[in-house]
Design a protein around this motif. Structure first.
Motif, short mmCIF file in Angstrom:
data_model
loop_
_atom_site.label_atom_id
_atom_site.label_comp_id
_atom_site.label_asym_id
_atom_site.label_seq_id
_atom_site.Cartn_x
_atom_site.Cartn_y
_atom_site.Cartn_z
N LEU A 1 50.18 20.92 73.51
CA LEU A 1 50.32 22.15 72.74
C LEU A 1 48.98 22.64 72.20
CD1 LEU A 1 53.65 21.34 70.88
CD2 LEU A 1 53.34 22.89 72.81
N TRP A 2 48.09 21.73 71.86
CA TRP A 2 46.75 22.14 71.41
C TRP A 2 46.00 22.83 72.54
CZ3 TRP A 2 41.70 20.40 72.74
CH2 TRP A 2 40.70 20.86 71.88
N LEU A 3 46.05 22.27 73.74
CA LEU A 3 45.36 22.88 74.87
C LEU A 3 45.93 24.26 75.19
CD1 LEU A 3 45.05 19.74 77.18
CD2 LEU A 3 43.16 20.94 76.04
N TRP A 4 47.21 24.46 74.91
CA TRP A 4 47.84 25.76 75.14
C TRP A 4 47.68 26.71 73.94
CZ3 TRP A 4 49.13 28.75 78.90
CH2 TRP A 4 49.31 28.21 80.18
N GLY A 5 46.86 26.36 73.00
CA GLY A 5 46.52 27.30 71.95
C GLY A 5 47.46 27.34 70.78
N ARG A 6 48.32 26.35 70.67
CA ARG A 6 49.26 26.34 69.54
C ARG A 6 48.68 25.56 68.37
NH1 ARG A 6 50.47 29.40 73.70
NH2 ARG A 6 52.56 30.30 73.52
N SER A 7 47.37 25.73 68.12
CA SER A 7 46.67 24.92 67.13
C SER A 7 47.07 25.23 65.70
CB SER A 7 45.16 25.11 67.28
OG SER A 7 44.79 26.44 66.97
#
Length: 255
Positions: free
Chosen positions: A221-227
């Motif tokens: 999820l971090w790599l997909w921008g859901r930071s």
């Protein structure tokens, strides 16, 4: 090395995640904002996925990248029903062809139905989390570890490596970042002439400028921008500017 998910399992993931998204959207206020995606709502997320389903369906059936396709339900049709109808049509089309059978895609090397099985499985998974996190105050059902690991591989080897090349986007300086989850590693390389990422042995971290480690779901999820919601549990070590460059390039790749 990351073992790929079985091609039939990808169809199961696509079906399960889309139906879960539809059920979650039906039980939620469609105007609720998605926490990790400013400007996006539950209803808009469901419509987006239904639109992408129809775009892919038109593309593989006609052989040409579509300019026009259905982007909205018919008047009076519930977006969840529209989404389920799109799922049935797309699943039928993908299941009717062997994974290795040629078909058009945007990837320069992967022109087959397996590409779309994988791509739509992860499109559905990420947006299911978006809808559930909006409806449940940030909470969401778990992502199976094999799905998350396959998604990490896809975003790095397909989007970071191939999509950026297609867009003509490169880094601002040379840097390397290793990302790790569940004992698996990928090495992302950035420079002023190219970007690339691939599975790597654990010792690849030794010369890297930075290392990012997390559980598979958090890293996915971090790599997909859901930071904004899902960067808890990430451990960053080394050159933070290198990590920031990786993050910024991924946002350009996946927007």
């Amino acid at each position: 090395m990351t073992e790929p998910i079985d091609a039939d399992r990808l169809l199961d993931v696509l079906e399960t995640e889309t139906l879960l998204l539809a059920a979650s959207a039906a039980a939620a206020d469609h105007d609720r904002p998605v926490p990790a995606c400013p400007g996006l709502t539950v209803g808009e997320t469901a419509r987006h996925l239904g639109s992408v389903q129809r775009m892919v369906l038109t593309w593989v059936r006609t052989g040409e990248r579509p300019v026009n396709w259905d982007r909205e339900p018919a008047q009076g049709e519930a977006v969840e029903d529209w989404l389920r109808d799109g799922l049935r049509a797309l699943l039928g089309e993908l299941a009717a062809h062997t994974p290795g059978e040629p078909c058009p895609t945007w990837h320069p090397d992967q022109h087959n139905y397996l590409f779309w099985r994988r791509r739509m499985a992860h499109e559905s998974t990420v947006h299911r989390v978006d809808v559930q996190s909006a409806a449940n105050g940030g909470g969401h059902d778990p992502i199976p570890e094999p799905v998350a690991l396959d998604g990490i591989d896809e975003v790095l080897t397909v989007w970071f490596t191939r999509r950026l090349a297609e867009l003509g986007v490169v880094g601002t300086r040379a840097a390397t970042v290793v990302v790790r989850a569940a004992g698996r590693s990928w090495l992302a390389e950035m420079g002023v002439d190219r970007t690339c990422a691939a599975p790597a042995p654990p010792e690849a971290a030794k010369p890297a400028d930075a290392v990012v480690t997390a559980e598979p779901t958090a890293l996915y999820l971090w790599l997909w921008g859901r930071s904004a919601v899902f960067d808890q549990g990430l451990h960053r070590q080394g050159d933070m500017d290198a990590v920031a460059q990786l993050w910024a390039l991924l946002r350009l790749a996946t927007r």
